[in-house]
Design a protein around this motif. Sequence first.
Motif, PDB file in Angstrom:
ATOM      1  N   ARG A   1      -3.526   8.398 -38.968  1.00 38.17           N
ATOM      2  CA  ARG A   1      -2.066   8.354 -39.007  1.00 38.17           C
ATOM      3  C   ARG A   1      -1.554   8.528 -40.435  1.00 38.17           C
ATOM      4  O   ARG A   1      -0.568   9.232 -40.676  1.00 38.17           O
TER       5      ARG A   1
ATOM      6  N   THR B   1       9.361   5.811 -26.276  1.00 37.03           N
ATOM      7  CA  THR B   1       8.168   5.174 -25.737  1.00 37.03           C
ATOM      8  C   THR B   1       7.027   6.129 -25.417  1.00 37.03           C
ATOM      9  O   THR B   1       5.893   5.701 -25.251  1.00 37.03           O
TER      10      THR B   1
ATOM     11  N   ASP C   1       3.934   8.347 -25.672  1.00 43.87           N
ATOM     12  CA  ASP C   1       2.838   8.488 -26.628  1.00 43.87           C
ATOM     13  C   ASP C   1       2.443   9.960 -26.714  1.00 43.87           C
ATOM     14  O   ASP C   1       1.947  10.526 -25.732  1.00 43.87           O
TER      15      ASP C   1
ATOM     16  N   TRP D   1      -0.002  11.300 -27.925  1.00 44.35           N
ATOM     17  CA  TRP D   1      -1.448  11.482 -27.794  1.00 44.35           C
ATOM     18  C   TRP D   1      -1.958  11.027 -26.425  1.00 44.35           C
ATOM     19  O   TRP D   1      -3.159  10.866 -26.220  1.00 44.35           O
ATOM     20  N   HIS D   2      -1.058  10.835 -25.500  1.00 47.39           N
ATOM     21  CA  HIS D   2      -1.456  10.513 -24.119  1.00 47.39           C
ATOM     22  C   HIS D   2      -2.332  11.653 -23.590  1.00 47.39           C
ATOM     23  O   HIS D   2      -2.089  12.825 -23.899  1.00 47.39           O
TER      24      HIS D   2
ATOM     25  N   GLU E   1       2.866  12.680 -34.404  1.00 46.37           N
ATOM     26  CA  GLU E   1       3.027  11.232 -34.522  1.00 46.37           C
ATOM     27  C   GLU E   1       4.267  10.772 -33.781  1.00 46.37           C
ATOM     28  O   GLU E   1       5.180  11.556 -33.517  1.00 46.37           O
ATOM     29  N   ARG E   2       4.298   9.477 -33.484  1.00 47.15           N
ATOM     30  CA  ARG E   2       5.492   8.833 -32.921  1.00 47.15           C
ATOM     31  C   ARG E   2       6.138   7.986 -34.011  1.00 47.15           C
ATOM     32  O   ARG E   2       5.468   7.176 -34.657  1.00 47.15           O
TER      33      ARG E   2
END
Length: 269
Positions: free
Chosen positions: A96, A144, A146, A148-149, A166-167
């Motif tokens: 990250r 909410t 993600d 990278w789900h 990124e979130r």
Amino acid sequence: MTATHDPVRVWHRLADTSVLLDGFHALKHAVRFQARIPVAVTIDRGAALALAEELATDVRDALEKLLVEVPEATFKALVPRPHPTAVAALAVRPARAANLETLARTPRPAPVVVLDNPRNLGNAGAVIRLAAGFGATGVVTTGTLDPWHPTVVRGGAGLHFATAVERLAVAELPPGPVFALDPEGEDIRGVKLPDEAVLAFGSERSGLSAELRDRTDHLVSLPMRPQVSSYNLATSVAMTLFHWSATGGGAASAEGSGTVPGGPDIRPA
């Protein structure tokens, strides 16, 4: 990147903390963009390498070292929804801190795409694939979802490793002028989007959040026939990035041949 002699044990040890690369194309792209891949499996190693020979000769040697053949029943136990190519792998998610450094660096060679409170996992994956194709600096999601789900990674065909994903909260968005898409904005055809732009797109259902709208420097709109409600999110991103590249955008327009060392790869994943 070398194949393991006990892929099932390695898979079970790493599955909960790794990125699932589901299918030949996801693995191909991850290899091209230097992902760390501790294990890769297939039910037919010969067929997978033949596919590489046909579509991606630049990664064929790497895949020959990586891929381990396992029984079909074992493969299906490891991967809940097997891809038709019967290839899967686990990759290490990029740090990250490194992604945040990339997103924050200025000047930038290409915009950052922001998806504000996206809801649809498949749309988010398609956007990441588009952003990678245009050479965007990164894709940021707020809310909410993600990015990278596993479903998003599947939709992105492994191209999460080709851009910074990124979130973030709206308050944490990368620096740069924010150009947000909105039906009431200025026609994008009269606007030149700078390489440093942060291109923001509202959610599929409710549009831009109040917080993102307050952070916006410029509202722009896409041309649309009257009485047509909206475009799909990925379509909107594609149109906007194409406009950026076609009006003098940086790396994407300069390098936009769409080819790799192994030759053209124009088939859908």
